[in-house]
Design a protein around this motif. Structure first.
Motif, PDB file in Angstrom:
ATOM      1  N   UNK A 138       0.832  -1.208   0.000  1.00  0.00           N
ATOM      2  CA  UNK A 138       0.000   0.000   0.000  1.00  0.00           C
ATOM      3  C   UNK A 138       0.861   1.250   0.000  1.00  0.00           C
ATOM      4  N   UNK A 139       1.878   1.260   0.840  1.00  0.00           N
ATOM      5  CA  UNK A 139       2.784   2.412   0.915  1.00  0.00           C
ATOM      6  C   UNK A 139       3.513   2.597  -0.414  1.00  0.00           C
ATOM      7  N   UNK A 140       4.004   1.528  -0.954  1.00  0.00           N
ATOM      8  CA  UNK A 140       4.725   1.561  -2.233  1.00  0.00           C
ATOM      9  C   UNK A 140       3.826   2.128  -3.331  1.00  0.00           C
ATOM     10  N   UNK A 141       2.621   1.605  -3.453  1.00  0.00           N
ATOM     11  CA  UNK A 141       1.701   2.064  -4.500  1.00  0.00           C
ATOM     12  C   UNK A 141       1.342   3.535  -4.314  1.00  0.00           C
ATOM     13  N   UNK A 142       1.087   3.944  -3.084  1.00  0.00           N
ATOM     14  CA  UNK A 142       0.744   5.339  -2.821  1.00  0.00           C
ATOM     15  C   UNK A 142       1.900   6.269  -3.169  1.00  0.00           C
ATOM     16  N   UNK A 143       3.099   5.886  -2.796  1.00  0.00           N
ATOM     17  CA  UNK A 143       4.280   6.690  -3.099  1.00  0.00           C
ATOM     18  C   UNK A 143       4.432   6.894  -4.599  1.00  0.00           C
ATOM     19  N   UNK A 144       4.285   5.838  -5.371  1.00  0.00           N
ATOM     20  CA  UNK A 144       4.455   5.938  -6.813  1.00  0.00           C
ATOM     21  C   UNK A 144       3.267   6.586  -7.520  1.00  0.00           C
TER      22      UNK A 144
ATOM     23  N   UNK B 100      10.961   1.106   4.514  1.00  0.00           N
ATOM     24  CA  UNK B 100       9.857   2.011   4.206  1.00  0.00           C
ATOM     25  C   UNK B 100      10.292   3.456   4.422  1.00  0.00           C
ATOM     26  N   UNK B 101      10.927   3.710   5.553  1.00  0.00           N
ATOM     27  CA  UNK B 101      11.360   5.070   5.890  1.00  0.00           C
ATOM     28  C   UNK B 101      12.409   5.584   4.911  1.00  0.00           C
ATOM     29  N   UNK B 102      13.330   4.737   4.523  1.00  0.00           N
ATOM     30  CA  UNK B 102      14.410   5.154   3.626  1.00  0.00           C
ATOM     31  C   UNK B 102      13.932   5.470   2.214  1.00  0.00           C
ATOM     32  N   UNK B 103      12.798   4.894   1.814  1.00  0.00           N
ATOM     33  CA  UNK B 103      12.410   5.016   0.414  1.00  0.00           C
ATOM     34  C   UNK B 103      11.034   5.606   0.134  1.00  0.00           C
ATOM     35  N   UNK B 104      10.048   5.333   0.979  1.00  0.00           N
ATOM     36  CA  UNK B 104       8.679   5.596   0.547  1.00  0.00           C
ATOM     37  C   UNK B 104       7.829   6.461   1.460  1.00  0.00           C
ATOM     38  N   UNK B 105       8.117   6.520   2.737  1.00  0.00           N
ATOM     39  CA  UNK B 105       7.182   7.188   3.643  1.00  0.00           C
ATOM     40  C   UNK B 105       7.891   7.773   4.851  1.00  0.00           C
ATOM     41  N   UNK B 106       7.222   8.712   5.460  1.00  0.00           N
ATOM     42  CA  UNK B 106       7.651   9.196   6.758  1.00  0.00           C
ATOM     43  C   UNK B 106       7.095   8.210   7.784  1.00  0.00           C
ATOM     44  N   UNK B 107       7.914   7.788   8.720  1.00  0.00           N
ATOM     45  CA  UNK B 107       7.488   6.826   9.735  1.00  0.00           C
ATOM     46  C   UNK B 107       7.502   7.524  11.090  1.00  0.00           C
ATOM     47  N   UNK B 108       6.391   7.411  11.791  1.00  0.00           N
ATOM     48  CA  UNK B 108       6.295   8.022  13.120  1.00  0.00           C
ATOM     49  C   UNK B 108       5.327   7.235  13.985  1.00  0.00           C
ATOM     50  N   UNK B 109       5.324   7.545  15.254  1.00  0.00           N
ATOM     51  CA  UNK B 109       4.392   6.916  16.196  1.00  0.00           C
ATOM     52  C   UNK B 109       3.071   7.685  16.179  1.00  0.00           C
ATOM     53  N   UNK B 110       2.000   7.014  16.595  1.00  0.00           N
ATOM     54  CA  UNK B 110       0.676   7.616  16.610  1.00  0.00           C
ATOM     55  C   UNK B 110       0.652   8.909  17.418  1.00  0.00           C
ATOM     56  N   UNK B 111       1.255   8.898  18.603  1.00  0.00           N
ATOM     57  CA  UNK B 111       1.254  10.086  19.458  1.00  0.00           C
ATOM     58  C   UNK B 111       1.882  11.277  18.744  1.00  0.00           C
ATOM     59  N   UNK B 112       2.979  11.046  18.048  1.00  0.00           N
ATOM     60  CA  UNK B 112       3.659  12.107  17.298  1.00  0.00           C
ATOM     61  C   UNK B 112       2.753  12.638  16.188  1.00  0.00           C
ATOM     62  N   UNK B 113       2.065  11.738  15.494  1.00  0.00           N
ATOM     63  CA  UNK B 113       1.151  12.137  14.419  1.00  0.00           C
ATOM     64  C   UNK B 113      -0.003  12.974  14.969  1.00  0.00           C
ATOM     65  N   UNK B 114      -0.567  12.556  16.087  1.00  0.00           N
ATOM     66  CA  UNK B 114      -1.683  13.314  16.678  1.00  0.00           C
ATOM     67  C   UNK B 114      -1.274  14.714  17.079  1.00  0.00           C
ATOM     68  N   UNK B 115      -0.049  14.872  17.572  1.00  0.00           N
ATOM     69  CA  UNK B 115       0.467  16.209  17.891  1.00  0.00           C
ATOM     70  C   UNK B 115       0.638  17.028  16.620  1.00  0.00           C
ATOM     71  N   UNK B 116       1.060  16.378  15.555  1.00  0.00           N
ATOM     72  CA  UNK B 116       1.291  17.045  14.273  1.00  0.00           C
ATOM     73  C   UNK B 116      -0.005  17.619  13.697  1.00  0.00           C
ATOM     74  N   UNK B 117      -1.093  16.901  13.858  1.00  0.00           N
ATOM     75  CA  UNK B 117      -2.356  17.355  13.261  1.00  0.00           C
ATOM     76  C   UNK B 117      -3.220  18.183  14.208  1.00  0.00           C
ATOM     77  N   UNK B 118      -2.787  18.293  15.463  1.00  0.00           N
ATOM     78  CA  UNK B 118      -3.596  19.050  16.452  1.00  0.00           C
ATOM     79  C   UNK B 118      -3.554  20.535  16.177  1.00  0.00           C
TER      80      UNK B 118
END
Length: 82
Positions: free
Chosen positions: A27-33, A64-82
């Motif tokens: 899913x990550x690969x397809x979305x990235x491309x 995944x992190x090196x090539x296709x996506x940003x990888x983070x924990x849920x708590x970090x993501x929730x702070x990012x979108x708050x």
């Protein structure tokens, strides 16, 4: 799905799920491309039976992190979108 997301103006995808070496990575690969910005929530992704070894799971996350996506924990993501 891509057509629907594009028609909705979606540019970012947050990926969670099981079977990191199969479903999640595909899913990550397809979305990235397809030019989406992808965020993978590492503590919301679960290993497949093959990936029960933590080393394999971590290697998948690194790939995944090196090539296709940003990888983070849920708590970090929730702070990012708050």
């Amino acid at each position: 799905m891509d057509t629907i997301l594009r028609n909705l103006g979606v540019k970012f995808l947050v990926v969670v799920g099981g079977a990191i070496s199969n479903c999640v990575r595909s899913t990550i690969h397809d979305a990235f491309f397809r030019d989406y910005r992808v965020i993978a929530l590492e503590d919301c992704i679960y290993p497949s039976v093959r990936d029960k070894d933590k080393k394999i799971f971590n290697a998948e996350l690194i790939a995944i992190k090196d090539s296709y996506a940003e990888v983070m924990k849920l708590e970090e993501f929730l702070k990012l979108i708050a």
